[in-house]
Design a protein around this motif. Sequence first.
Motif, PDB file in Angstrom:
ATOM      1  N   SER A  21       0.833  -1.216   0.000  1.00  0.00           N
ATOM      2  CA  SER A  21       0.000   0.000   0.000  1.00  0.00           C
ATOM      3  C   SER A  21       0.862   1.258   0.000  1.00  0.00           C
ATOM      4  O   SER A  21       0.502   2.265  -0.621  1.00  0.00           O
ATOM      5  N   SER A  25       0.779   4.140  -2.918  1.00  0.00           N
ATOM      6  CA  SER A  25       0.643   5.572  -2.601  1.00  0.00           C
ATOM      7  C   SER A  25       1.810   6.380  -3.143  1.00  0.00           C
ATOM      8  O   SER A  25       1.626   7.499  -3.636  1.00  0.00           O
ATOM      9  N   GLY A  28       1.505   7.440  -6.615  1.00  0.00           N
ATOM     10  CA  GLY A  28       0.448   8.421  -6.870  1.00  0.00           C
ATOM     11  C   GLY A  28      -0.884   7.803  -7.247  1.00  0.00           C
ATOM     12  O   GLY A  28      -1.767   8.490  -7.749  1.00  0.00           O
ATOM     13  N   GLN A  30      -4.400   6.507  -6.349  1.00  0.00           N
ATOM     14  CA  GLN A  30      -5.352   6.711  -5.259  1.00  0.00           C
ATOM     15  C   GLN A  30      -6.389   5.606  -5.264  1.00  0.00           C
ATOM     16  O   GLN A  30      -6.885   5.222  -6.320  1.00  0.00           O
ATOM     17  N   PHE A  31      -6.702   5.103  -4.057  1.00  0.00           N
ATOM     18  CA  PHE A  31      -7.766   4.112  -3.928  1.00  0.00           C
ATOM     19  C   PHE A  31      -8.668   4.512  -2.776  1.00  0.00           C
ATOM     20  O   PHE A  31      -8.230   5.102  -1.794  1.00  0.00           O
ATOM     21  N   SER A  32      -9.969   4.217  -2.946  1.00  0.00           N
ATOM     22  CA  SER A  32     -10.949   4.659  -1.957  1.00  0.00           C
ATOM     23  C   SER A  32     -11.040   3.718  -0.783  1.00  0.00           C
ATOM     24  O   SER A  32     -11.246   4.152   0.339  1.00  0.00           O
ATOM     25  N   THR A  45     -10.255   1.422  -6.708  1.00  0.00           N
ATOM     26  CA  THR A  45      -9.611   2.679  -7.108  1.00  0.00           C
ATOM     27  C   THR A  45     -10.667   3.738  -7.387  1.00  0.00           C
ATOM     28  O   THR A  45     -11.835   3.434  -7.582  1.00  0.00           O
ATOM     29  N   ASN A  46     -10.227   4.994  -7.425  1.00  0.00           N
ATOM     30  CA  ASN A  46     -11.145   6.116  -7.609  1.00  0.00           C
ATOM     31  C   ASN A  46     -11.499   6.369  -9.071  1.00  0.00           C
ATOM     32  O   ASN A  46     -12.635   6.712  -9.383  1.00  0.00           O
ATOM     33  N   ASP A  50      -6.414   5.486 -12.383  1.00  0.00           N
ATOM     34  CA  ASP A  50      -5.793   4.830 -11.230  1.00  0.00           C
ATOM     35  C   ASP A  50      -5.877   3.314 -11.360  1.00  0.00           C
ATOM     36  O   ASP A  50      -4.943   2.597 -11.011  1.00  0.00           O
TER      37      ASP A  50
END
Length: 95
Positions: A21, A25, A28, A30-32, A45-46, A50
């Motif tokens: 993780s 990160s 770069g 991004q995951f919700s 992921t968002n 991503d």
Amino acid sequence: MSGTGVPPISIEGTADWSSLSRMISNKGIQFSKARTAGYSVKVSTNTPADYRQLVALLDSMKRPFFTYQLKQDKMDQRVVRGLPRKMSTGTSRKI
């Protein structure tokens, strides 16, 4: 699928999730949310960008994972009824 239309990615192996993780990160991506599901971690992921970056990262690491294809990447298939059998389909395969 999540509310964004991006399918979750199920990554096998939960033992080194904290280091993985951090790597995600640092890239770069991004995951919700990420939750454990048996011996795997399900990551949502968002955005589609991503999603693609995370899949590419996991591929480059040769990390086992499972996911579904993005809807916009699927080929659109249609059936046209009533065409003559001898009509060319544009492929070299004979019907």
